[in-house]
Design an enzyme around this catalytic site. Structure first.
Site, PDB file in Angstrom:
ATOM      1  N   GLU A  90       0.815  -1.213   0.000  1.00 15.76           N
ATOM      2  CA  GLU A  90       0.000   0.000   0.000  1.00 15.76           C
ATOM      3  C   GLU A  90       0.846   1.260   0.000  1.00 15.76           C
ATOM      4  O   GLU A  90       1.950   1.278   0.535  1.00 15.76           O
ATOM      5  CB  GLU A  90      -0.869   0.025   1.250  1.00 15.76           C
ATOM      6  N   CYS A 103       3.316   8.497   1.220  1.00 10.95           N
ATOM      7  CA  CYS A 103       3.945   7.533   2.126  1.00 10.95           C
ATOM      8  C   CYS A 103       4.024   6.184   1.415  1.00 10.95           C
ATOM      9  O   CYS A 103       2.997   5.654   0.992  1.00 10.95           O
ATOM     10  CB  CYS A 103       3.076   7.458   3.385  1.00 10.95           C
ATOM     11  N   CYS A 110       6.388  -7.020   7.529  1.00 11.00           N
ATOM     12  CA  CYS A 110       7.548  -6.516   8.261  1.00 11.00           C
ATOM     13  C   CYS A 110       7.977  -7.567   9.278  1.00 11.00           C
ATOM     14  O   CYS A 110       7.141  -8.221   9.894  1.00 11.00           O
ATOM     15  CB  CYS A 110       7.201  -5.219   8.986  1.00 11.00           C
ATOM     16  N   CYS A 114       6.922  -5.178  16.009  1.00  8.21           N
ATOM     17  CA  CYS A 114       6.564  -4.219  17.061  1.00  8.21           C
ATOM     18  C   CYS A 114       5.152  -4.536  17.576  1.00  8.21           C
ATOM     19  O   CYS A 114       4.249  -4.818  16.788  1.00  8.21           O
ATOM     20  CB  CYS A 114       6.625  -2.789  16.529  1.00  8.21           C
ATOM     21  N   CYS A 117       1.859  -2.581  16.199  1.00  5.73           N
ATOM     22  CA  CYS A 117       1.735  -2.291  14.765  1.00  5.73           C
ATOM     23  C   CYS A 117       1.089  -3.442  14.007  1.00  5.73           C
ATOM     24  O   CYS A 117       1.543  -4.587  14.089  1.00  5.73           O
ATOM     25  CB  CYS A 117       3.121  -2.008  14.193  1.00  5.73           C
ATOM     26  N   CYS A 332      -1.197   5.553  10.479  1.00 10.76           N
ATOM     27  CA  CYS A 332       0.027   4.867  10.898  1.00 10.76           C
ATOM     28  C   CYS A 332      -0.293   3.548  11.572  1.00 10.76           C
ATOM     29  O   CYS A 332      -1.131   3.507  12.473  1.00 10.76           O
ATOM     30  CB  CYS A 332       0.783   5.696  11.920  1.00 10.76           C
TER      31      CYS A 332
HETATM   32  N1  SAH Z   1       9.154   0.561   9.962  1.00  7.04           N
HETATM   33  C1  SAH Z   1       9.369   1.941  10.017  1.00  7.04           C
HETATM   34  C2  SAH Z   1       8.449   2.731   9.123  1.00  7.04           C
HETATM   35  C3  SAH Z   1       7.009   2.265   9.025  1.00  7.04           C
HETATM   36  S1  SAH Z   1       6.008   2.389  10.478  1.00  7.04           S
HETATM   37  C4  SAH Z   1       9.270   2.448  11.438  1.00  7.04           C
HETATM   38  O1  SAH Z   1       8.877   1.682  12.307  1.00  7.04           O
HETATM   39  O2  SAH Z   1       9.651   3.593  11.670  1.00  7.04           O
HETATM   40  C5  SAH Z   1       5.516   4.106  10.454  1.00  7.04           C
HETATM   41  C6  SAH Z   1       5.203   4.714  11.815  1.00  7.04           C
HETATM   42  O3  SAH Z   1       3.919   4.256  12.302  1.00  7.04           O
HETATM   43  C7  SAH Z   1       6.213   4.322  12.890  1.00  7.04           C
HETATM   44  O4  SAH Z   1       6.602   5.433  13.653  1.00  7.04           O
HETATM   45  C8  SAH Z   1       5.390   3.350  13.717  1.00  7.04           C
HETATM   46  O5  SAH Z   1       5.908   3.203  14.991  1.00  7.04           O
HETATM   47  C9  SAH Z   1       4.023   3.970  13.670  1.00  7.04           C
HETATM   48  N2  SAH Z   1       2.933   3.080  14.125  1.00  7.04           N
HETATM   49  C10 SAH Z   1       2.890   1.741  14.065  1.00  7.04           C
HETATM   50  N3  SAH Z   1       1.729   1.283  14.611  1.00  7.04           N
HETATM   51  C11 SAH Z   1       1.032   2.351  15.005  1.00  7.04           C
HETATM   52  C12 SAH Z   1      -0.251   2.538  15.624  1.00  7.04           C
HETATM   53  N4  SAH Z   1      -1.026   1.503  15.910  1.00  7.04           N
HETATM   54  N5  SAH Z   1      -0.656   3.802  15.907  1.00  7.04           N
HETATM   55  C13 SAH Z   1       0.124   4.868  15.555  1.00  7.04           C
HETATM   56  N6  SAH Z   1       1.329   4.747  14.975  1.00  7.04           N
HETATM   57  C14 SAH Z   1       1.791   3.513  14.710  1.00  7.04           C
HETATM   58 FE1  SF4 Z   2       7.681  -2.844  11.176  1.00  5.95          FE
HETATM   59 FE2  SF4 Z   2       5.494  -1.695  12.130  1.00  5.95          FE
HETATM   60 FE3  SF4 Z   2       7.666  -1.916  13.685  1.00  5.95          FE
HETATM   61 FE4  SF4 Z   2       7.671  -0.176  11.600  1.00  5.95          FE
HETATM   62  S1  SF4 Z   2       6.354  -0.082  13.420  1.00  5.95           S
HETATM   63  S2  SF4 Z   2       9.283  -1.653  12.167  1.00  5.95           S
HETATM   64  S3  SF4 Z   2       6.395  -1.340  10.126  1.00  5.95           S
HETATM   65  S4  SF4 Z   2       6.460  -3.642  12.860  1.00  5.95           S
END
Ligand code: SAH
Ligand code: SF4
Length: 350
Positions: A90, A103, A110, A114, A117, A332
């Site tokens: 996406e 974006c 991934c 995390c 996420c 995000c």
């Molecule tokens: N993997 C990279 C870039 C993609 S994630 C990274 O982690 O930086 C993009 C952003 O979305 C990151 O800052 C991530 O921590 C945030 N994010 C992930 N899950 C989220 C959620 N449920 N609510 C708000 N932000 C979130």
């Molecule tokens: Fe991967 Fe989501 Fe963590 Fe970014 S925030 S590194 S996309 S698992």
């Protein structure tokens, strides 16, 4: 067969020279691929029919197939693209006051896992090729009217950009080439969960902006939220940030996700201020986007404002990031697909 859109302009020049053609043919080819956005060699009217036939024998021109486009009531647009192996990725267009930001994804899924996420919950499928990363930008550019053309690019979609380092660098070279889409490095930001050694290398190889997803102020907390912290703990990560070669007058963006009752206390804000002391930084506070199945809650508005005030009082630039495109699951951490790796990939994100 070589996918020509995964090559930078220099690499294309090299490739045509190896075939005994002059280097300018490579530059012409790059222009046709990235400015005209051609899908087949037959469209290159500047080349002889014989040359077109010769090239089409050995090379491929890859383009993304748009599987879906969703428009949010707030102006956010989300595109789903189907890759040649059926996987779905996406890209999201975010409208701002006087410009738009695109974006893009760097991986299908991934591997970083995390806890907050949804992309992380999908697991990892594969790295995107340079043509698939830069191709999202070309596809959006072609799909948008002049007034919505993206000015800024952020690598913040699905995936961890620095875990697909070489392809990321090639995609940046493609996107910033003046014979192609000609984006400025200053208008590109790479976001990372914190692969410390690659942060330093990114600064050596490019002059793009850096965003770091910090999200916690001590290692116990961060270990739990972001498994990458066990390999590169906060001190190592911040040391890499200090070594990151920043262009003059630029700052590193620190993203800080606020999770109710977990990392949103006054002590967290004070610790964050101390941690970032010696780093030219700005802070983006992101209130958690509630997602089904994740054991976290959105913080109260007041605690978000308190958190911001503590940092502001210590002279930090702090922005509370407004969540956009929630109605189309484009915010995000909401990019998610149940991939099936087959022709009938389920579009469960919708
Ligand atoms: N993997 C990279 C870039 C993609 S994630 C990274 O982690 O930086 C993009 C952003 O979305 C990151 O800052 C991530 O921590 C945030 N994010 C992930 N899950 C989220 C959620 N449920 N609510 C708000 N932000 C979130
Ligand atoms: Fe991967 Fe989501 Fe963590 Fe970014 S925030 S590194 S996309 S698992």
């Amino acid at each position: 067969m070589t996918d020509l859109k995964s090559l930078s302009c220099k690499e294309l020049e090299h490739l045509v020279r190896e075939r005994g053609l002059p280097a300018f043919r490579g530059r012409q080819l790059f222009k046709w691929l990235w400015q005209k956005g051609i899908h087949s060699f037959d469209e290159i009217t500047e080349f002889s029919v014989a040359l077109r036939a010769e090239l089409s024998k050995d090379y491929r021109i890859y383009h993304l197939e748009q599987a879906k486009r969703l428009d949010s009531s707030d102006g956010t647009i989300k595109w789903a693209y189907k890759l040649k192996d059926g996987l779905i990725i996406e890209a999201v267009l975010i409208p701002e006051k006087d410009h738009t930001t695109l974006c893009v994804s760097t991986q299908a899924g991934c591997a970083m896992g995390c806890a907050f996420c949804l992309t992380g919950k999908m697991g990892f499928y594969r790295n995107l090729a340079p043509s698939e990363i830069a191709g999202q930008v070309l596809a959006a550019v072609q799909d948008l009217p002049p007034e919505q053309q993206p000015r800024n690019l952020v690598f913040m979609g699905m995936g961890e950009p620095l875990a697909n380092f070489n392809n990321l660098i090639t995609a940046i070279e493609i996107l910033t080439c003046d014979l192609g889409l000609n984006f400025s490095q200053r208008r590109i930001t790479v976001s990372t969960s914190g692969i410390a050694p690659k942060i330093v290398e990114l600064g050596e190889r490019t002059s793009v902006g850096l965003a770091v997803s910090l999200h916690a102020t001590n290692n116990t907390q961060r270990d739990r939220l972001m498994p990458i912290n066990r390999s590169y703990p906060i001190e190592t990560l911040l040391e890499a940030c200090r070594s990151f070669r920043l262009p003059p007058r630029r700052r590193i963006t620190f993203e800080y996700l606020l999770l109710k009752g977990i990392n949103d206390t006054r002590e967290d804000a004070q610790r964050l201020a101390r941690l970032l002391k010696a780093i030219p930084s700005k802070i983006n506070l992101i209130p958690f986007n509630q997602s089904a199945g994740l054991p976290f809650r959105e913080p109260d508005r007041n605690s978000v404002l308190d958190f911001q005030k503590i940092l502001k009082d210590r002279n930090y630039t702090v922005i509370i990031r407004k969540s956009k495109g929630r109605d189309i699951k484009a915010a995000c951490g909401q990019l998610f697909y149940q991939q099936q790796n087959s022709e009938d990939t389920a579009l469960t994100g919708y």
